[in-house]
Write an enzyme that holds these catalytic residues in place. Structure first.
Site, PDB file in Angstrom:
ATOM      1  N   TYR A   1       1.071  -1.173  -0.162  1.00  0.00           N
ATOM      2  CA  TYR A   1       0.071  -0.155   0.135  1.00  0.00           C
ATOM      3  C   TYR A   1       0.908   1.287  -0.129  1.00  0.00           C
ATOM      4  O   TYR A   1       2.262   1.264  -0.001  1.00  0.00           O
ATOM      5  CB  TYR A   1      -0.753  -0.165   1.295  1.00  0.00           C
ATOM      6  CG  TYR A   1       0.195   0.337   2.175  1.00  0.00           C
ATOM      7  CD1 TYR A   1       0.427  -0.396   3.332  1.00  0.00           C
ATOM      8  CD2 TYR A   1      -0.652   1.759   3.400  1.00  0.00           C
ATOM      9  CE1 TYR A   1       1.683  -0.237   4.605  1.00  0.00           C
ATOM     10  CE2 TYR A   1      -0.021   2.415   4.213  1.00  0.00           C
ATOM     11  CZ  TYR A   1       0.841   1.219   5.329  1.00  0.00           C
ATOM     12  OH  TYR A   1       1.323   1.805   6.378  1.00  0.00           O
TER      13      TYR A   1
ATOM     14  N   ARG B   1      -8.300 -19.900  -0.442  1.00  0.00           N
ATOM     15  CA  ARG B   1      -7.265 -19.988   1.040  1.00  0.00           C
ATOM     16  C   ARG B   1      -5.913 -20.626   0.496  1.00  0.00           C
ATOM     17  O   ARG B   1      -6.259 -22.282   1.225  1.00  0.00           O
ATOM     18  CB  ARG B   1      -6.976 -19.657   2.177  1.00  0.00           C
ATOM     19  CG  ARG B   1      -5.778 -19.487   3.401  1.00  0.00           C
ATOM     20  CD  ARG B   1      -6.503 -19.338   4.809  1.00  0.00           C
ATOM     21  NE  ARG B   1      -5.529 -19.281   6.061  1.00  0.00           N
ATOM     22  CZ  ARG B   1      -4.644 -19.869   6.140  1.00  0.00           C
ATOM     23  NH1 ARG B   1      -4.786 -21.062   5.687  1.00  0.00           N
ATOM     24  NH2 ARG B   1      -4.101 -19.475   6.678  1.00  0.00           N
TER      25      ARG B   1
ATOM     26  N   LYS C   1       6.417  -1.750   1.985  1.00  0.00           N
ATOM     27  CA  LYS C   1       5.203  -1.065   2.398  1.00  0.00           C
ATOM     28  C   LYS C   1       3.934  -2.311   2.376  1.00  0.00           C
ATOM     29  O   LYS C   1       3.281  -2.536   1.911  1.00  0.00           O
ATOM     30  CB  LYS C   1       5.111   0.358   2.006  1.00  0.00           C
ATOM     31  CG  LYS C   1       4.490   1.236   2.939  1.00  0.00           C
ATOM     32  CD  LYS C   1       3.839   2.816   2.446  1.00  0.00           C
ATOM     33  CE  LYS C   1       3.367   3.340   3.215  1.00  0.00           C
ATOM     34  NZ  LYS C   1       3.540   3.495   4.551  1.00  0.00           N
TER      35      LYS C   1
ATOM     36  N   GLU D   1      11.830   2.697  14.251  1.00  0.00           N
ATOM     37  CA  GLU D   1      11.224   4.314  13.419  1.00  0.00           C
ATOM     38  C   GLU D   1       9.812   3.751  14.432  1.00  0.00           C
ATOM     39  O   GLU D   1       9.648   2.806  15.198  1.00  0.00           O
ATOM     40  CB  GLU D   1      11.111   4.470  12.139  1.00  0.00           C
ATOM     41  CG  GLU D   1      10.149   2.371  12.041  1.00  0.00           C
ATOM     42  CD  GLU D   1       9.908   2.200  10.234  1.00  0.00           C
ATOM     43  OE1 GLU D   1       9.642   3.401   9.162  1.00  0.00           O
ATOM     44  OE2 GLU D   1       9.838   1.426   9.675  1.00  0.00           O
TER      45      GLU D   1
ATOM     46  N   LEU E   1      11.410   1.715   6.798  1.00  0.00           N
ATOM     47  CA  LEU E   1      10.508   2.182   5.383  1.00  0.00           C
ATOM     48  C   LEU E   1      11.018   2.745   5.575  1.00  0.00           C
ATOM     49  O   LEU E   1      12.130   4.278   5.885  1.00  0.00           O
ATOM     50  CB  LEU E   1       8.872   2.263   6.026  1.00  0.00           C
ATOM     51  CG  LEU E   1       8.250   2.919   4.576  1.00  0.00           C
ATOM     52  CD1 LEU E   1       7.613   1.796   3.984  1.00  0.00           C
ATOM     53  CD2 LEU E   1       6.838   4.013   5.494  1.00  0.00           C
TER      54      LEU E   1
HETATM   55  N1  PDD Z   1       2.567   5.709   7.490  1.00  0.00           N
HETATM   56  N2  PDD Z   1       7.788   4.091   8.834  1.00  0.00           N
HETATM   57  C1  PDD Z   1       6.734   3.606   8.842  1.00  0.00           C
HETATM   58  C2  PDD Z   1       6.240   2.018   9.866  1.00  0.00           C
HETATM   59  C3  PDD Z   1       5.038   4.167   8.288  1.00  0.00           C
HETATM   60  O1  PDD Z   1       3.886   3.287   8.079  1.00  0.00           O
HETATM   61  C4  PDD Z   1       4.919   5.120   7.410  1.00  0.00           C
HETATM   62  C5  PDD Z   1       3.834   6.480   7.375  1.00  0.00           C
HETATM   63  C6  PDD Z   1       6.376   6.025   7.677  1.00  0.00           C
HETATM   64  C7  PDD Z   1       6.565   7.621   7.362  1.00  0.00           C
HETATM   65  O2  PDD Z   1       6.601   7.454   5.635  1.00  0.00           O
HETATM   66  P1  PDD Z   1       6.170   8.107   4.506  1.00  0.00           P
HETATM   67  O3  PDD Z   1       6.615   9.630   4.842  1.00  0.00           O
HETATM   68  O4  PDD Z   1       6.348   8.111   3.666  1.00  0.00           O
HETATM   69  O5  PDD Z   1       4.918   9.307   4.880  1.00  0.00           O
HETATM   70  C8  PDD Z   1       6.753   4.969   8.143  1.00  0.00           C
HETATM   71  C9  PDD Z   1       1.660   5.956   6.833  1.00  0.00           C
HETATM   72  C10 PDD Z   1       1.566   7.030   6.482  1.00  0.00           C
HETATM   73  C11 PDD Z   1       0.702   5.184   6.721  1.00  0.00           C
HETATM   74  O6  PDD Z   1       0.668   4.522   7.570  1.00  0.00           O
HETATM   75  O7  PDD Z   1      -0.572   5.523   7.469  1.00  0.00           O
END
Ligand code: PDD
Length: 281
Positions: A32, A98, A144, A177, A201
């Protein structure tokens, strides 16, 4: 006949919409993206699409045309008419009964939402509290993926403690993170954050925050922080698409700085926001 049950109702499986057999539901088998717009302009669209393509290839989902994804995003965004929008979309590998092993001929499923972005002015003004949580995620956090159970558990644990974000700590005591954000510390004149490895990420906001940091004269250090280093930092902040930059004023109950977002956090936010007005859609 194969039988399915949805809540309390028995239905012949053959009558179900394929979406009930989505591998995204069974296995989190999909990837995603989340992007946002500022004042009617999508920010960092191409960077998000590029990361999305990387996530697709990381989990071997084929047959997704990124140009088609871009045009769907733009079409939905235009139709929604929301100035400060959050655009969420995912692609799952497809629908099938599945089985861990996927069928070679699956058609990926696409889903997208455009919604009003939650206002985070209060978080930005006052800063947020965070709490640490073990990083229970898999070893490819650079993808992601829809598998976010470890993030969900950590974020909900933090929320239960009155915190706005969970900060994930690996088995060596190093911070990776946030559960949904990149994590930074300001120590003197340096801006420190974990390096880009498979453990985190490649956050797009992180890249822009680093750029903002060097523009305002901070030295950038890409090195993981220990929990103790973070707790003793002058300033802490998180960065994500939906929040941009938010100061952290309490870390596991310890007050950071004077308990308000620090000077560099404010400067970084200002500099970051200047990118959002100058970037073409
Ligand atoms: N998430 N690390 C993780 C685990 C994240 O899920 C996200 C962002 C970030 C920041 O990444 P970016 O700057 O590219 O948004 C770091 C999004 C916003 C979400 O899952 O809703």
């Amino acid at each position: 006949m194969q039988i399915a049950m949805i809540q309390d109702k028995i239905v012949p499986a053959s009558e179900l919409e394929p979406v009930y057999f989505d591998r995204g539901t069974f296995f989190g088998d999909g990837v995603y993206e989340v992007m946002r717009s500022y004042n009617g302009r999508i920010f960092a669209l191409e960077e998000h699409l590029q990361r999305f393509a990387g996530s697709l290839s990381g989990v071997k989902i084929t047959g997704v045309d990124i140009d088609l994804v871009r045009s769907r995003i733009l079409r939905a965004f235009d139709a929604a008419r929301i100035g400060d929008a959050k655009i969420y979309f995912h692609v799952t590998r497809g629908s099938q009964p599945r089985d861990r092993v996927w069928n070679a001929d699956l058609q990926p499923n696409f889903f997208l939402t455009v919604s009003e972005l939650a206002d985070n002015t209060e978080n930005k003004t006052k800063g947020i509290a965070v709490s640490t949580h073990p990083d229970w995620r898999w070893k490819r956090c650079d993808i992601k993926s829809l598998n976010l159970l470890a993030n969900v558990l950590a974020a909900t644990d933090a929320a239960g403690k009155g915190c706005g974000e969970a900060i994930l700590v690996d088995e060596h005591g190093l911070i990776t993170e946030g559960a949904g954000s990149a994590f930074f510390a300001v120590l003197g004149q340096t801006l420190q954050t974990a390096p880009l490895t498979a453990n985190i990420l490649p956050s797009i906001t992180r890249e822009y925050a680093i750029k903002a940091g060097s523009n305002i004269g901070l030295e950038i250090v890409e090195k993981s922080l220990t929990v103790e280093q973070a707790a003793g930092s002058d300033e802490l902040l998180i960065a994500s698409t939906t929040q941009d930059i938010v100061g952290v004023v309490r870390f596991d109950g310890k007050t950071i700085g004077d308990g308000k977002p620090g000077k560099y956090t404010r400067l970084l936010t200002q500099e970051f926001l200047s990118f959002t007005v100058s970037t073409p859609r």
